[in-house]
Enzyme design. Structure first.
Site, mmCIF file in Angstrom:
data_model
loop_
_atom_site.group_PDB
_atom_site.id
_atom_site.type_symbol
_atom_site.label_atom_id
_atom_site.label_comp_id
_atom_site.label_asym_id
_atom_site.label_seq_id
_atom_site.Cartn_x
_atom_site.Cartn_y
_atom_site.Cartn_z
ATOM 1 N N ASN A 153 6.419 5.303 2.592
ATOM 2 C CA ASN A 153 7.681 6.104 2.273
ATOM 3 C C ASN A 153 8.756 5.740 3.324
ATOM 4 O O ASN A 153 8.323 5.384 4.397
ATOM 5 C CB ASN A 153 7.589 7.568 2.211
ATOM 6 C CG ASN A 153 6.513 7.924 1.040
ATOM 7 O OD1 ASN A 153 6.336 7.172 0.261
ATOM 8 N ND2 ASN A 153 6.029 9.158 1.235
ATOM 9 N N HIS B 34 7.195 0.037 5.241
ATOM 10 C CA HIS B 34 8.211 -0.408 4.278
ATOM 11 C C HIS B 34 9.472 -0.126 4.942
ATOM 12 O O HIS B 34 10.635 -0.005 4.121
ATOM 13 C CB HIS B 34 8.166 0.236 2.864
ATOM 14 C CG HIS B 34 6.884 -0.372 2.050
ATOM 15 N ND1 HIS B 34 6.792 0.334 0.910
ATOM 16 C CD2 HIS B 34 6.130 -1.358 2.348
ATOM 17 C CE1 HIS B 34 5.579 -0.530 0.739
ATOM 18 N NE2 HIS B 34 5.129 -1.298 1.381
ATOM 19 N N SER C 106 0.347 5.073 -6.256
ATOM 20 C CA SER C 106 -0.023 4.522 -7.405
ATOM 21 C C SER C 106 -0.998 3.353 -7.173
ATOM 22 O O SER C 106 -1.433 2.662 -8.165
ATOM 23 C CB SER C 106 1.164 4.269 -8.284
ATOM 24 O OG SER C 106 1.847 3.154 -7.776
ATOM 25 N N ASN D 149 -4.410 12.477 -5.189
ATOM 26 C CA ASN D 149 -3.247 12.198 -6.216
ATOM 27 C C ASN D 149 -3.267 13.215 -7.304
ATOM 28 O O ASN D 149 -4.368 14.088 -7.601
ATOM 29 C CB ASN D 149 -3.642 11.089 -6.676
ATOM 30 C CG ASN D 149 -2.423 10.148 -7.244
ATOM 31 O OD1 ASN D 149 -1.630 10.891 -8.126
ATOM 32 N ND2 ASN D 149 -2.046 9.070 -6.717
HETATM 33 N N1 APR Z 1 1.016 15.250 -5.694
HETATM 34 C C1 APR Z 1 0.290 14.022 -5.388
HETATM 35 N N2 APR Z 1 0.469 12.927 -6.086
HETATM 36 C C2 APR Z 1 1.610 12.867 -6.753
HETATM 37 C C3 APR Z 1 2.571 13.728 -7.079
HETATM 38 C C4 APR Z 1 2.289 15.170 -6.400
HETATM 39 N N3 APR Z 1 2.946 16.086 -6.323
HETATM 40 N N4 APR Z 1 3.473 13.340 -7.614
HETATM 41 C C5 APR Z 1 3.390 11.958 -7.979
HETATM 42 N N5 APR Z 1 2.119 11.650 -7.571
HETATM 43 C C6 APR Z 1 1.652 10.402 -7.477
HETATM 44 C C7 APR Z 1 1.574 9.701 -8.638
HETATM 45 O O1 APR Z 1 0.650 10.093 -9.658
HETATM 46 C C8 APR Z 1 1.358 8.397 -8.213
HETATM 47 O O2 APR Z 1 0.283 7.703 -8.332
HETATM 48 O O3 APR Z 1 2.373 9.467 -6.746
HETATM 49 C C9 APR Z 1 2.183 8.286 -6.992
HETATM 50 C C10 APR Z 1 3.702 7.682 -6.893
HETATM 51 O O4 APR Z 1 3.481 6.253 -7.424
HETATM 52 P P1 APR Z 1 4.724 5.459 -7.124
HETATM 53 O O5 APR Z 1 5.902 6.127 -7.630
HETATM 54 O O6 APR Z 1 4.594 3.944 -7.924
HETATM 55 O O7 APR Z 1 4.899 5.512 -5.605
HETATM 56 P P2 APR Z 1 4.276 4.406 -4.653
HETATM 57 O O8 APR Z 1 2.840 4.177 -4.759
HETATM 58 O O9 APR Z 1 4.534 5.046 -3.112
HETATM 59 O O10 APR Z 1 4.935 3.127 -4.525
HETATM 60 C C11 APR Z 1 4.654 2.135 -3.533
HETATM 61 O O11 APR Z 1 6.436 0.564 -4.536
HETATM 62 O O12 APR Z 1 8.340 0.778 -5.198
HETATM 63 C C12 APR Z 1 7.787 0.240 -4.312
HETATM 64 O O13 APR Z 1 8.329 0.193 -1.731
HETATM 65 C C13 APR Z 1 8.061 1.166 -3.039
HETATM 66 O O14 APR Z 1 6.665 2.050 -1.224
HETATM 67 C C14 APR Z 1 7.035 2.013 -2.626
HETATM 68 C C15 APR Z 1 5.835 1.332 -3.261
#
Ligand code: APR
Length: 230
Positions: free
Chosen positions: A86, A103, A171, A195
Site C-alpha cells: 500500500n 511500492h 489478491s 482475507n
Molecule cells: N478485509 C480483508 N481483505 C479484503 C477486504 C477487507 N475488508 N476488502 C478486500 N479485501 C481483499 C480482497 O479479497 C483482495 O484479495 O483485498 C484484496 C485486494 O486485492 P487488490 O485490489 O488486487 O489489491 P492488492 O493485492 O493490494 O494489489 C497489489 O497491485 O495494482 C497493484 O501496486 C498495486 O499494490 C497494488 C498491487
C-alpha cells in the site's frame, strides 16, 4: 517469535480506500498503462499527477482501522517486519514504525531527472520544479508496473528468517509480493492468509482466516499475544 507480515489494499478497504481489482476497484475506471507505468507518465504526466493527487487526498482523509492498530500492537510482542504494497500511510498513523513500502508512498515525491526525493505536496503537477536540480521532472514516488519494488533484498531476508508469515488483504496477483508466501514456506515458516476471500496464491498458505480485516486481524493478533505470554 519472528513474524513477517505483508499487507495489501484489503487492509485499508474499511478505511474507505478503494482496492484495485474488486468490482468497484481503481483498475475499473483507470487503465494501468495510462496511470501506473513509466510510459503512461511520459505520455501524459498531467493525467498521472491528477490520478495520484486524488489518491493522496483520499488517503489523507482516511483513518487507520482496527487492523492497522492491531499490527502496531503486535510489534510490542514479537519481532515484526511489516511489509506493505500500500502507498497510503495508515500503518504509520495506526502506530506502526519502520514500515517497508515496497511500492512507494503517496507522501513521497521523486525527481525523474536526478533521483532526489522529498515530501510530496498535497497536489503535484508536471511543472513542479525539482527542489534539487530545478528541472520540471517530478513524479510521485510510487513504484509503477515494470519498475523494481523497493527494498527487496531486505524483504526476501526478513521473510526467509520468519517463523510465521502472514498476508493480509492482498489478491496475490502482483509479483514479487505474491511470491513471498512460497519463499517463507521454502524457508520453513508457517504461513497464514487473512482475507475476505481466497486469493490467487491461497494454496501457498497453511492457514486461512476469512473475514473483514478490521475484525479478523485484531482477533489474530490477540491470539498471538496470548500465545507469546503462555
Ligand atoms: N478485509 C480483508 N481483505 C479484503 C477486504 C477487507 N475488508 N476488502 C478486500 N479485501 C481483499 C480482497 O479479497 C483482495 O484479495 O483485498 C484484496 C485486494 O486485492 P487488490 O485490489 O488486487 O489489491 P492488492 O493485492 O493490494 O494489489 C497489489 O497491485 O495494482 C497493484 O501496486 C498495486 O499494490 C497494488 C498491487
Amino acid at each position: 517469535m519472528r513474524i513477517a507480515v505483508l499487507t495489501g489494499a484489503g487492509i485499508s478497504a474499511e478505511s474507505g480506500i478503494r482496492t484495485f481489482r474488486a468490482s468497484d476497484g481503481l483498475w475499473e475506471d483507470h487503465r494501468i498503462e495510462d496511470v501506473a507505468t513509466p510510459e503512461g507518465f511520459a505520455r501524459d504526466p498531467d493525467l498521472v499527477h491528477r490520478f495520484y493527487n486524488q489518491r493522496r487526498a483520499t488517503a489523507a482523509a482516511a483513518e487507520p482501522n482496527a487492523a492497522h492498530r492491531a499490527l502496531a500492537r503486535l510489534a510490542g510482542h514479537a519481532q515484526l517486519t511489516l511489509i506493505t504494497q500500500n502507498v497510503d500511510d495508515l500503518h504509520e498513523r495506526g502506530g506502526s514504525e519502520a514500515v517497508i513500502h515496497m511500492h512507494g508512498t503517496l507522501t513521497g515525491a521523486l525527481c525523474a531527472a536526478c533521483d532526489h526525493r522529498w515530501q510530496a505536496p498535497a497536489v503535484m503537477s508536471p511543472s513542479d520544479p525539482c527542489p534539487a536540480c530545478g528541472k520540471p521532472s517530478t513524479r510521485p514516488d510510487i513504484v509503477w508496473f515494470g519498475e523494481m519494488p523497493y527494498r527487496m533484498e531486505e524483504i526476501w531476508e526478513a521473510v526467509a528468517k520468519a517463523d510465521l508469515f502472514a498476508a493480509i488483504g492482498t489478491s496475490g496477483q502482483v509479483y514479487p509480493a505474491a511470491g513471498l508466501a512460497q519463499h517463507a514456506r521454502r524457508c520453513g515458516a508457517r504461513t497464514v492468509e487473512l482475507n475476505l476471500a481466497t486469493s490467487a496464491v491461497s494454496r501457498d498458505f497453511d492457514d486461512h482466516l476469512v473475514g473483514p480485516a478490521s475484525e479478523i486481524v485484531p482477533l489474530w493478533v490477540d491470539r498471538l499475544i496470548a500465545e507469546s505470554r503462555a
